[in-house]
Write a protein that holds these residues in place. Structure first.
Motif, PDB file in Angstrom:
ATOM      1  N   ALA A  75      51.727  -0.781  50.302  1.00 46.09           N
ATOM      2  CA  ALA A  75      50.466  -1.469  50.036  1.00 46.09           C
ATOM      3  C   ALA A  75      49.738  -0.661  48.972  1.00 46.09           C
ATOM      4  O   ALA A  75      49.648   0.560  49.071  1.00 46.09           O
ATOM      5  CB  ALA A  75      49.625  -1.584  51.302  1.00 46.09           C
ATOM      6  N   ALA A  95      54.534  -3.361  45.034  1.00 48.09           N
ATOM      7  CA  ALA A  95      53.686  -2.271  45.516  1.00 48.09           C
ATOM      8  C   ALA A  95      54.512  -1.027  45.772  1.00 48.09           C
ATOM      9  O   ALA A  95      54.066   0.099  45.510  1.00 48.09           O
ATOM     10  CB  ALA A  95      52.952  -2.694  46.795  1.00 48.09           C
ATOM     11  N   PRO A 114      45.126  -5.864  44.246  1.00 52.13           N
ATOM     12  CA  PRO A 114      45.899  -5.741  45.487  1.00 52.13           C
ATOM     13  C   PRO A 114      47.363  -6.121  45.275  1.00 52.13           C
ATOM     14  O   PRO A 114      47.675  -7.161  44.700  1.00 52.13           O
ATOM     15  CB  PRO A 114      45.206  -6.719  46.448  1.00 52.13           C
ATOM     16  CG  PRO A 114      44.547  -7.719  45.560  1.00 52.13           C
ATOM     17  CD  PRO A 114      44.157  -6.986  44.311  1.00 52.13           C
ATOM     18  N   VAL A 128      53.202  -5.587  57.797  1.00 48.99           N
ATOM     19  CA  VAL A 128      54.519  -4.979  57.652  1.00 48.99           C
ATOM     20  C   VAL A 128      54.934  -4.267  58.937  1.00 48.99           C
ATOM     21  O   VAL A 128      56.069  -4.407  59.417  1.00 48.99           O
ATOM     22  CB  VAL A 128      54.537  -3.988  56.461  1.00 48.99           C
ATOM     23  CG1 VAL A 128      55.817  -3.163  56.465  1.00 48.99           C
ATOM     24  CG2 VAL A 128      54.387  -4.733  55.147  1.00 48.99           C
ATOM     25  N   ARG A 163      42.272  -5.706  52.416  1.00 49.04           N
ATOM     26  CA  ARG A 163      43.545  -6.316  52.051  1.00 49.04           C
ATOM     27  C   ARG A 163      44.703  -5.331  52.190  1.00 49.04           C
ATOM     28  O   ARG A 163      45.805  -5.709  52.612  1.00 49.04           O
ATOM     29  CB  ARG A 163      43.467  -6.863  50.617  1.00 49.04           C
ATOM     30  CG  ARG A 163      42.652  -8.150  50.517  1.00 49.04           C
ATOM     31  CD  ARG A 163      42.426  -8.582  49.084  1.00 49.04           C
ATOM     32  NE  ARG A 163      41.548  -7.666  48.357  1.00 49.04           N
ATOM     33  CZ  ARG A 163      41.082  -7.896  47.145  1.00 49.04           C
ATOM     34  NH1 ARG A 163      41.410  -9.006  46.506  1.00 49.04           N
ATOM     35  NH2 ARG A 163      40.276  -7.028  46.556  1.00 49.04           N
ATOM     36  N   LEU A 164      44.454  -4.060  51.854  1.00 54.61           N
ATOM     37  CA  LEU A 164      45.487  -3.048  52.065  1.00 54.61           C
ATOM     38  C   LEU A 164      45.767  -2.891  53.555  1.00 54.61           C
ATOM     39  O   LEU A 164      46.919  -2.760  53.979  1.00 54.61           O
ATOM     40  CB  LEU A 164      45.054  -1.711  51.472  1.00 54.61           C
ATOM     41  CG  LEU A 164      45.008  -1.570  49.956  1.00 54.61           C
ATOM     42  CD1 LEU A 164      44.617  -0.150  49.581  1.00 54.61           C
ATOM     43  CD2 LEU A 164      46.337  -1.928  49.331  1.00 54.61           C
ATOM     44  N   ASN A 201      46.568  -0.839  45.602  1.00 50.16           N
ATOM     45  CA  ASN A 201      45.568  -1.581  44.825  1.00 50.16           C
ATOM     46  C   ASN A 201      45.171  -0.806  43.573  1.00 50.16           C
ATOM     47  O   ASN A 201      44.022  -0.401  43.415  1.00 50.16           O
ATOM     48  CB  ASN A 201      44.334  -1.923  45.678  1.00 50.16           C
ATOM     49  CG  ASN A 201      43.604  -0.679  46.173  1.00 50.16           C
ATOM     50  OD1 ASN A 201      44.120   0.433  46.101  1.00 50.16           O
ATOM     51  ND2 ASN A 201      42.391  -0.869  46.678  1.00 50.16           N
ATOM     52  N   THR A 238      47.420   4.033  47.372  1.00 52.32           N
ATOM     53  CA  THR A 238      48.766   3.582  47.671  1.00 52.32           C
ATOM     54  C   THR A 238      49.172   4.078  49.052  1.00 52.32           C
ATOM     55  O   THR A 238      48.831   5.195  49.443  1.00 52.32           O
ATOM     56  CB  THR A 238      49.789   4.099  46.637  1.00 52.32           C
ATOM     57  OG1 THR A 238      49.816   5.526  46.695  1.00 52.32           O
ATOM     58  CG2 THR A 238      49.420   3.653  45.224  1.00 52.32           C
ATOM     59  N   LYS A 268      58.844  -1.392  50.860  1.00 46.07           N
ATOM     60  CA  LYS A 268      57.530  -1.909  51.216  1.00 46.07           C
ATOM     61  C   LYS A 268      56.436  -0.876  50.964  1.00 46.07           C
ATOM     62  O   LYS A 268      56.631   0.328  51.148  1.00 46.07           O
ATOM     63  CB  LYS A 268      57.500  -2.308  52.693  1.00 46.07           C
ATOM     64  CG  LYS A 268      58.515  -3.381  53.085  1.00 46.07           C
ATOM     65  CD  LYS A 268      58.128  -4.744  52.543  1.00 46.07           C
ATOM     66  CE  LYS A 268      59.051  -5.825  53.085  1.00 46.07           C
ATOM     67  NZ  LYS A 268      58.679  -7.165  52.606  1.00 46.07           N
ATOM     68  N   THR A 293      47.833  -5.810  54.806  1.00 47.93           N
ATOM     69  CA  THR A 293      49.224  -5.715  54.356  1.00 47.93           C
ATOM     70  C   THR A 293      50.008  -4.730  55.210  1.00 47.93           C
ATOM     71  O   THR A 293      51.116  -5.026  55.686  1.00 47.93           O
ATOM     72  CB  THR A 293      49.291  -5.277  52.882  1.00 47.93           C
ATOM     73  OG1 THR A 293      48.672  -6.275  52.063  1.00 47.93           O
ATOM     74  CG2 THR A 293      50.735  -5.081  52.431  1.00 47.93           C
ATOM     75  N   ALA A 294      49.433  -3.551  55.433  1.00 48.53           N
ATOM     76  CA  ALA A 294      50.110  -2.548  56.252  1.00 48.53           C
ATOM     77  C   ALA A 294      50.301  -3.036  57.674  1.00 48.53           C
ATOM     78  O   ALA A 294      51.381  -2.866  58.272  1.00 48.53           O
ATOM     79  CB  ALA A 294      49.304  -1.243  56.241  1.00 48.53           C
ATOM     80  N   SER A 314      51.490  -5.949  47.163  1.00 51.64           N
ATOM     81  CA  SER A 314      52.275  -5.751  48.376  1.00 51.64           C
ATOM     82  C   SER A 314      53.741  -5.974  48.038  1.00 51.64           C
ATOM     83  O   SER A 314      54.089  -6.377  46.923  1.00 51.64           O
ATOM     84  CB  SER A 314      51.828  -6.722  49.492  1.00 51.64           C
ATOM     85  OG  SER A 314      52.000  -8.064  49.084  1.00 51.64           O
TER      86      SER A 314
END
Length: 447
Positions: free
Chosen positions: A363, A376, A370, A224, A216-217, A365, A354, A361, A220-221, A372
């Motif tokens: 990402a 985040a 999680p 973005v 999930r991280l 957890n 992190t 912005k 997200t990255a 974002s």
């Protein structure tokens, strides 16, 4: 009765924490010497923000003498260890030779750039392990954008505004994210030819960015970066680097003047020469961070293969989080070996990660939750402020100023390309003019 002598080699995350913990526990009753090439601890996670002009260089540093009471700092790089004589040889900043005797030794020499046998990379790429490299990159990006703005040839303009980052781990992902925002800010001051915009590429052989982190991280990255226009190419790497660009392994040639090498790190080669067993270049230690057969020698951080007690048969990964916590255990166990307290094994489960993606912005957890977006981002910056052992107010002030004022885009010219070669054993030190020094076993900072 003579005082015990403790020598700590390296002031990265592991070495700095060892020195701070041991200083607090011994309260001036032990002679603690810290051998390091620089007089500061470098908080590496903030280095991409230095390169992107968000933070001034000294914001990412913490004074060793100012924050480590009862610790004597010796400037130099270790180039030899004699376990039988209990001595550490080193070279000082002006070429002078020295030797330190110890009763207890802590090896926290960290890691160096990982080089792959790719033609042209050593000559044309730059790493991202030390402050000189970050300063060089900030100047270089600024210069390429300024030259592109006055280029008469569209092809030259595009090449100068194309930036290739190899390695989509922590460092590479943050460099690409911060760099893209930096060049967008520069364009507002130095408009380019119509139809041309800065182009950032992020390459990795892995199937996704941040392959070592939770999916999930990673997603997200990736989202973005792509939303901002970063050209993310997984399962792709460099086949050859030249002065005018890079040839990718899929046959595509990218015209560029900038190749940033963030492929990863390898343990400092110093530990390979002391004649003790290694695990993929890392010095094997027991759960108490002792080198087997040498109860007076400890090792921690990237250069130490520390058993992972939560995963039998495996070793802890080379991360700042492990290095920082191993340093605390090393400090306690050294003190215990001197009769102060009881020793304990190293145990740590990561409590989250992190990744700062620039602006608001990020990402993250924390504790497996999680996050974002702006939340985040706030958690990430809060984590860094809490983790830094000093300089917090100045860092927070720079973040505030960056949010309300335009960045200062000027070339300082303090670090030249030849002074920060990729193939170096000391990225924390800019190379000086004159004949090249032998760099076979210089010390490095932890990650």
């Amino acid at each position: 009765m003579s005082r015990s002598r403790v020598v700590i080699v390296g002031a990265g995350f592991a070495g700095y924490r060892t020195a701070r913990t041991l200083s607090r526990l011994t309260r001036g009753t032990t002679d603690i010497t810290l051998l390091n090439p620089t007089d500061y601890f470098l908080y590496l996670p903030l280095l991409p923000q230095v390169a992107a002009g968000v933070l001034e260089p000294r914001r990412a540093t913490v004074s060793l003498s100012g924050t480590l009471p009862h610790v004597r700092l010796v400037l130099g790089v270790a180039d030899g260890i004699d376990l039988d004589r209990r001595t550490v040889r080193y070279e000082g900043p002006e070429g002078e030779r020295g030797e330190l005797a110890y009763d207890r030794l802590v090896l926290a020499v960290g890691s160096v750039n990982k080089l792959l046998p790719v033609p042209g990379v050593a000559e044309h790429a730059h790493g991202f392990r030390g402050l000189p490299e970050a300063l060089y990159l900030r100047d270089h990006i600024t210069r390429q954008m300024e030259l592109a703005a006055i280029a008469q040839d569209p092809a030259t303009c595009r090449a100068r505004t194309t930036f290739v980052v190899v390695g989509a781990g922590y460092t590479g992902t943050e460099v690409a994210a911060q760099g893209q925002l930096f060049t967008d800010a520069l364009v507002r001051r130095h408009p380019l030819r119509k139809g041309i915009q800065p182009r950032w590429m992020l390459l990795d052989l892995a199937p996704r960015v941040l392959p070592e982190l939770d999916r999930r991280l990673s997603d997200t990255a990736d989202r973005v970066l792509r939303t901002r226009g970063v050209d993310v190419r997984t399962r792709t790497s460099v086949k050859e680097a030249t002065r005018d660009g890079v040839l990718l392994d899929d046959g595509d040639f990218v015209d560029t003047r900038t190749l940033i090498w963030c492929v990863g790190v390898r343990p400092d080669p110093l530990v390979g020469d002391i004649g003790r067993p290694l695990e993929r270049g890392r010095l094997l230690v027991d759960p108490f961070l002792n080198v087997p057969g040498h109860l007076d020698v400890f090792a921690c951080g990237d250069a130490a293969a520390v058993p992972d007690l939560y995963n039998p048969g495996q070793y802890t990964t080379m991360t700042a989080q492990h290095a920082w916590r191993q340093g605390k255990v090393a400090g306690r166990n050294v003190a215990a070996s001197l009769g102060m307290g009881e020793r304990r094994p190293y145990r740590h489960r990561p409590v989250g990660f992190t990744v700062d993606l620039g602006g608001v912005k990020a990402a993250a957890n924390p504790f497996g939750i999680p996050l974002s977006g702006p939340l985040a981002g706030a958690v990430t910056r809060g984590y860094h402020l809490a983790a830094m052992p000093g300089n917090r107010v100045r860092v927070a002030a720079d973040w505030l100023l960056d949010a309300v004022l335009p960045r200062q885009a000027v070339q300082l010219g303090l670090v030249r390309s030849w002074s920060v070669p990729l193939d170096t054993a000391s990225p924390e030190l800019a190379r000086l003019p004159g004949p090249p020094r032998e760099e076979s076993h210089d010390h490095h900072e932890d990650t």
